[in-house]
Design a protein around this motif. Sequence first.
Motif, short mmCIF file in Angstrom:
data_model
loop_
_atom_site.label_atom_id
_atom_site.label_comp_id
_atom_site.label_asym_id
_atom_site.label_seq_id
_atom_site.Cartn_x
_atom_site.Cartn_y
_atom_site.Cartn_z
N GLY A 1 -40.68 -23.10 -3.61
CA GLY A 1 -41.12 -22.16 -4.64
C GLY A 1 -42.48 -22.52 -5.20
N THR A 2 -42.83 -21.83 -6.26
CA THR A 2 -44.12 -22.06 -6.90
C THR A 2 -44.08 -23.35 -7.71
OG1 THR A 2 -43.51 -20.86 -8.92
CG2 THR A 2 -44.43 -19.56 -7.09
N THR A 3 -45.25 -23.75 -8.18
CA THR A 3 -45.33 -24.93 -9.04
C THR A 3 -44.47 -24.74 -10.28
OG1 THR A 3 -47.58 -25.40 -8.29
CG2 THR A 3 -46.90 -26.39 -10.38
N GLU A 4 -44.47 -23.56 -10.84
CA GLU A 4 -43.66 -23.28 -12.03
C GLU A 4 -42.17 -23.37 -11.73
OE1 GLU A 4 -42.90 -22.70 -15.94
OE2 GLU A 4 -44.87 -23.02 -14.98
N ASP A 5 -41.75 -22.90 -10.55
CA ASP A 5 -40.34 -22.99 -10.17
C ASP A 5 -39.89 -24.44 -10.10
OD1 ASP A 5 -40.18 -20.23 -9.91
OD2 ASP A 5 -40.65 -20.26 -7.77
N VAL A 6 -40.67 -25.25 -9.41
CA VAL A 6 -40.32 -26.67 -9.25
C VAL A 6 -40.35 -27.38 -10.60
CG1 VAL A 6 -40.97 -28.84 -8.13
CG2 VAL A 6 -41.18 -26.68 -6.88
N LEU A 7 -41.36 -27.07 -11.40
CA LEU A 7 -41.49 -27.72 -12.71
C LEU A 7 -40.30 -27.38 -13.61
CD1 LEU A 7 -43.24 -29.47 -14.53
CD2 LEU A 7 -44.47 -27.40 -15.23
N GLN A 8 -39.84 -26.15 -13.57
CA GLN A 8 -38.68 -25.76 -14.38
C GLN A 8 -37.42 -26.54 -13.98
OE1 GLN A 8 -38.24 -21.52 -14.18
NE2 GLN A 8 -39.99 -21.09 -15.52
N ARG A 9 -37.25 -26.77 -12.68
CA ARG A 9 -36.07 -27.53 -12.23
C ARG A 9 -36.16 -28.99 -12.68
NH1 ARG A 9 -36.68 -23.99 -7.64
NH2 ARG A 9 -37.78 -25.55 -6.36
N VAL A 10 -37.36 -29.54 -12.63
CA VAL A 10 -37.54 -30.92 -13.09
C VAL A 10 -37.32 -31.02 -14.60
CG1 VAL A 10 -39.25 -32.77 -13.40
CG2 VAL A 10 -39.06 -31.58 -11.20
N GLN A 11 -37.81 -30.05 -15.34
CA GLN A 11 -37.62 -30.06 -16.79
C GLN A 11 -36.15 -29.95 -17.16
OE1 GLN A 11 -40.23 -26.79 -17.72
NE2 GLN A 11 -41.96 -28.13 -18.21
N ARG A 12 -35.38 -29.19 -16.37
CA ARG A 12 -33.95 -29.09 -16.61
C ARG A 12 -33.28 -30.45 -16.39
NH1 ARG A 12 -31.26 -24.65 -13.11
NH2 ARG A 12 -31.82 -26.13 -11.46
N LEU A 13 -33.70 -31.17 -15.35
CA LEU A 13 -33.16 -32.50 -15.09
C LEU A 13 -33.51 -33.44 -16.25
CD1 LEU A 13 -31.93 -34.66 -13.14
CD2 LEU A 13 -34.27 -35.03 -12.32
N VAL A 14 -34.75 -33.41 -16.68
CA VAL A 14 -35.19 -34.30 -17.76
C VAL A 14 -34.44 -34.00 -19.05
CG1 VAL A 14 -37.16 -34.90 -19.23
CG2 VAL A 14 -37.47 -34.69 -16.74
N ARG A 15 -34.18 -32.73 -19.29
CA ARG A 15 -33.53 -32.31 -20.53
C ARG A 15 -32.06 -32.71 -20.58
NH1 ARG A 15 -34.95 -27.56 -20.02
NH2 ARG A 15 -33.04 -26.65 -19.16
N THR A 16 -31.38 -32.68 -19.45
CA THR A 16 -29.92 -32.87 -19.45
C THR A 16 -29.47 -34.22 -18.91
OG1 THR A 16 -29.78 -31.83 -17.26
CG2 THR A 16 -29.54 -30.39 -19.20
N LEU A 17 -30.32 -34.92 -18.19
CA LEU A 17 -29.89 -36.18 -17.59
C LEU A 17 -29.43 -37.21 -18.63
CD1 LEU A 17 -29.49 -37.86 -15.03
CD2 LEU A 17 -31.90 -38.59 -15.24
N PRO A 18 -30.11 -37.38 -19.76
CA PRO A 18 -29.63 -38.38 -20.73
C PRO A 18 -28.21 -38.13 -21.20
CG PRO A 18 -31.89 -37.73 -21.23
CD PRO A 18 -31.41 -36.80 -20.16
N GLN A 19 -27.82 -36.86 -21.32
CA GLN A 19 -26.45 -36.56 -21.74
C GLN A 19 -25.44 -37.05 -20.70
OE1 GLN A 19 -26.32 -32.33 -22.44
NE2 GLN A 19 -28.31 -32.32 -23.47
N ILE A 20 -25.80 -36.88 -19.42
CA ILE A 20 -24.89 -37.29 -18.35
C ILE A 20 -24.83 -38.81 -18.23
CG2 ILE A 20 -24.45 -37.16 -15.86
CD1 ILE A 20 -25.80 -34.41 -15.90
N THR A 21 -25.97 -39.46 -18.23
CA THR A 21 -25.99 -40.91 -18.06
C THR A 21 -25.29 -41.62 -19.21
OG1 THR A 21 -28.20 -40.98 -19.07
CG2 THR A 21 -28.09 -40.90 -16.67
N SER A 22 -25.40 -41.05 -20.42
CA SER A 22 -24.76 -41.69 -21.57
C SER A 22 -23.24 -41.67 -21.45
CB SER A 22 -25.19 -41.01 -22.87
OG SER A 22 -24.76 -39.66 -22.90
N GLN A 23 -22.69 -40.65 -20.79
CA GLN A 23 -21.24 -40.58 -20.60
C GLN A 23 -20.71 -41.73 -19.74
OE1 GLN A 23 -20.14 -36.73 -19.04
NE2 GLN A 23 -21.36 -35.62 -20.57
N TYR A 24 -21.57 -42.24 -18.87
CA TYR A 24 -21.17 -43.31 -17.97
C TYR A 24 -21.85 -44.64 -18.32
CZ TYR A 24 -19.39 -39.42 -15.25
OH TYR A 24 -18.70 -38.29 -14.85
N GLN A 25 -22.39 -44.68 -19.54
CA GLN A 25 -23.05 -45.88 -20.02
C GLN A 25 -24.15 -46.33 -19.04
OE1 GLN A 25 -19.84 -48.69 -20.71
NE2 GLN A 25 -19.34 -47.77 -22.68
N ARG A 26 -24.90 -45.34 -18.63
CA ARG A 26 -26.03 -45.58 -17.73
C ARG A 26 -27.30 -45.05 -18.39
NH1 ARG A 26 -22.27 -47.78 -15.47
NH2 ARG A 26 -21.91 -47.95 -13.20
#
Length: 268
Positions: free
Chosen positions: A206-231
């Motif tokens: 996809g476009t730069t904006e498409d890829v950037l949006q997917r990365v931003q979603r990862l950055v936004r939600t990953l801390p919530q997931i890692t904290s559940q597993y003490q990671r």
Amino acid sequence: MNRSQPTSVVPFDVKLMNITATVMFMGCLAACVMTVGWWLMRTPAFNIGRIVVEGELVHNNAVTLRANVAPVLKGNFFTVDLKAAQHAFEQVPWVREAQVRREYPNGLRVSLKEHVAEAFWGPETSTGLVNKAGEVFEANLGELDREGLPRLQGPEGSAPRVLQMYHSLAPALKPLHVGLDSLTLNARGSWDAVLDNDAQIELGGGTTEDVLQRVQRLVRTLPQITSQYQRSAADLASADLRYEDGYALRLKGVTTGSSAPASARPRR
């Protein structure tokens, strides 16, 4: 009563003498000019004896440049080929651009710009580099003055695009306190990344904006997931961001997924 004045007629032999004299004069003048030109082009006074090098040089110095280029310059101040001289300077490692001009009576003034490396280019065995303009060049990697450069890869001619994508994604990852170690554009137009903790990230296309949006979603939600597993984000082993509504990831010691349903297929 007016009488017409007789018209004087120049004899033919006089005309011929005038023409002959003019031709001889022009011939002598041309011979003099050629003689002076021959002397100017061959007199030692106009041999290239001075080369002034200007510019912000980091990987080269003026003395070495003059020593390397001077032997290949042919001619003197009047006859030296400036295009050939420019080409000779631009063949020196790290030199991106050279402008050469004459400086009377026997000198050349050279303005140089060096490449500024932004990333490695190609596979690990490659000595290619990418400058700020997205141009690929070859250089001695032992002369690099910067550490921690990323490695970029992609099809021929794609370096500017890959560099632009890198500059878009690297800042987006900063909240996770991980760096973007390498970025690859494959032949299908899909992007793959490796973080500085060796995590493998499939970014999709996809476009730069498409890829950037997917990365931003990862950055936004990953801390919530890692904290559940003490990671933490440093424990991320891999992630596949090609899903429509989420992503799949693997943490070191833990395997899980985000909001994407099990039947969802990742986008290529």
